[in-house]
Design a protein around this motif. Structure first.
Motif, PDB file in Angstrom:
ATOM      1  N   GLN A 144       0.785  -0.704  -0.057  1.00  0.00           N
ATOM      2  CA  GLN A 144       0.120  -0.545   0.234  1.00  0.00           C
ATOM      3  C   GLN A 144       0.769   1.698  -0.008  1.00  0.00           C
ATOM      4  O   GLN A 144       0.740   1.918  -0.134  1.00  0.00           O
ATOM      5  N   ARG A 147       2.495   1.522  -3.230  1.00  0.00           N
ATOM      6  CA  ARG A 147       0.771   2.326  -4.364  1.00  0.00           C
ATOM      7  C   ARG A 147       1.202   3.123  -4.068  1.00  0.00           C
ATOM      8  O   ARG A 147       1.094   4.597  -5.529  1.00  0.00           O
ATOM      9  N   GLY A 148       0.993   3.896  -3.596  1.00  0.00           N
ATOM     10  CA  GLY A 148       0.878   5.678  -2.567  1.00  0.00           C
ATOM     11  C   GLY A 148       1.577   5.883  -3.438  1.00  0.00           C
ATOM     12  O   GLY A 148       1.792   7.492  -3.763  1.00  0.00           O
ATOM     13  N   ALA A 150       3.576   5.275  -5.667  1.00  0.00           N
ATOM     14  CA  ALA A 150       3.961   5.396  -7.058  1.00  0.00           C
ATOM     15  C   ALA A 150       3.157   6.572  -7.888  1.00  0.00           C
ATOM     16  O   ALA A 150       3.105   7.259  -8.577  1.00  0.00           O
ATOM     17  N   ARG A 151       2.053   6.714  -7.105  1.00  0.00           N
ATOM     18  CA  ARG A 151       0.350   6.995  -7.419  1.00  0.00           C
ATOM     19  C   ARG A 151       1.182   9.099  -7.324  1.00  0.00           C
ATOM     20  O   ARG A 151       0.602   9.530  -8.095  1.00  0.00           O
ATOM     21  N   TYR A 152       1.789   9.374  -6.037  1.00  0.00           N
ATOM     22  CA  TYR A 152       2.252  10.646  -6.449  1.00  0.00           C
ATOM     23  C   TYR A 152       3.071  10.504  -7.279  1.00  0.00           C
ATOM     24  O   TYR A 152       2.598  12.293  -7.556  1.00  0.00           O
ATOM     25  N   ALA A 154       3.402   9.870 -10.036  1.00  0.00           N
ATOM     26  CA  ALA A 154       3.288   9.979 -11.279  1.00  0.00           C
ATOM     27  C   ALA A 154       1.666  10.607 -11.900  1.00  0.00           C
ATOM     28  O   ALA A 154       2.022  11.321 -12.726  1.00  0.00           O
ATOM     29  N   THR A 155       1.512  11.133 -10.591  1.00  0.00           N
ATOM     30  CA  THR A 155      -0.073  11.963 -10.898  1.00  0.00           C
ATOM     31  C   THR A 155      -0.256  13.654 -10.046  1.00  0.00           C
ATOM     32  O   THR A 155      -0.994  14.031 -10.340  1.00  0.00           O
ATOM     33  N   GLU A 157      -0.815  13.332  -6.704  1.00  0.00           N
ATOM     34  CA  GLU A 157      -2.008  13.347  -6.069  1.00  0.00           C
ATOM     35  C   GLU A 157      -1.627  11.621  -4.821  1.00  0.00           C
ATOM     36  O   GLU A 157      -0.945  11.177  -4.855  1.00  0.00           O
TER      37      GLU A 157
END
Length: 227
Positions: A144, A147-148, A150-152, A154-155, A157
């Motif tokens: 988790q 993923r958090g 990697a999401r930040y 990339a986006t 967010e």
């Protein structure tokens, strides 16, 4: 008096020399400023007993020298300011009661303060360069976390930046305990890096549990008394 980019050469009568300089037989002077950007850091002055004719190449060389010396002084001051800043940061990290950790954009630990050493049971030099997820995050929560991050990246967010969250952390011996965590992004150019402020909630949870038991017992006594 010949002026060239702030450099001057003058005879005794034209220069701003004192009567003492005249008595010493000084008959000409060359001055040039030490420049740091548009600021004058100082003036270099050469005096001579002979009258010298202006030398354009020499004056240009002195002007360039003044700029180089000014840049050198600027670099020295920048290094000194950085050292002072690092010293203040070290003092803050060392005296902080809460755990303070920093990580880079890959999630690798770049700072681990003494409070974090005491709380997690690791020495700083043993964890710097390692992935935060592998050091303090329980196995069940590591994916988790990855993923958090990697999401930040990339986006942009983020679900936890700028917020206080409660989660479970893991000590060096594998034991898990409750913590309160706040994460902020460090405002620097380049790839993002982050600072995490973490507080051990173990004692707070024990106090809450003890208080809950007392309240439950008081409620039970109140019910028995009312019967």
């Amino acid at each position: 008096l010949l002026q060239l980019t702030g450099v001057g050469i003058a005879t005794r009568d034209e220069a701003a020399g004192s009567a003492g300089a005249a008595r010493a037989g000084l008959r000409s002077e060359v001055t040039f400023p030490i420049l740091r950007g548009d600021e004058i850091e100082g003036i270099v002055e050469f005096l001579d007993r002979t009258i010298r004719q202006p030398d354009i190449q020499q004056l240009e060389m002195l002007a360039a020298l003044g700029n180089q010396v000014g840049q050198f002084i600027g670099r020295i001051r920048a290094v000194e300011a950085l050292r002072e800043s690092e010293a203040r940061l070290t003092a803050i990290l060392d005296s902080a009661l809460d755990c303070i950790m920093t990580i880079d954009h890959e999630g690798r630990i770049t700072e681990f303060n003494p409070a974090a050493e005491r709380t997690f049971g690791y020495r700083r030099k043993a964890v710097v360069g390692k992935l935060l997820a592998d050091v303090i995050i329980p196995p069940a929560l590591r994916e988790q976390h990855r993923r958090g991050l990697a999401r930040y990246l990339a986006t942009g967010e983020a679900g936890v930046l700028g917020r206080r969250v409660e989660m479970t952390a893991m000590r060096a011996d594998g034991s898990e305990f409750p913590v309160e965590l706040a994460i902020t992004r460090i405002p620097l150019a380049g790839p993002p890096s982050f600072t995490g402020y973490l507080r051990d909630l173990t004692e707070r949870r024990r106090s809450e549990e003890s208080l809950g038991k007392v309240r439950s017992e008081l409620a039970h006594v109140a019910r028995v008394t009312s019967l």
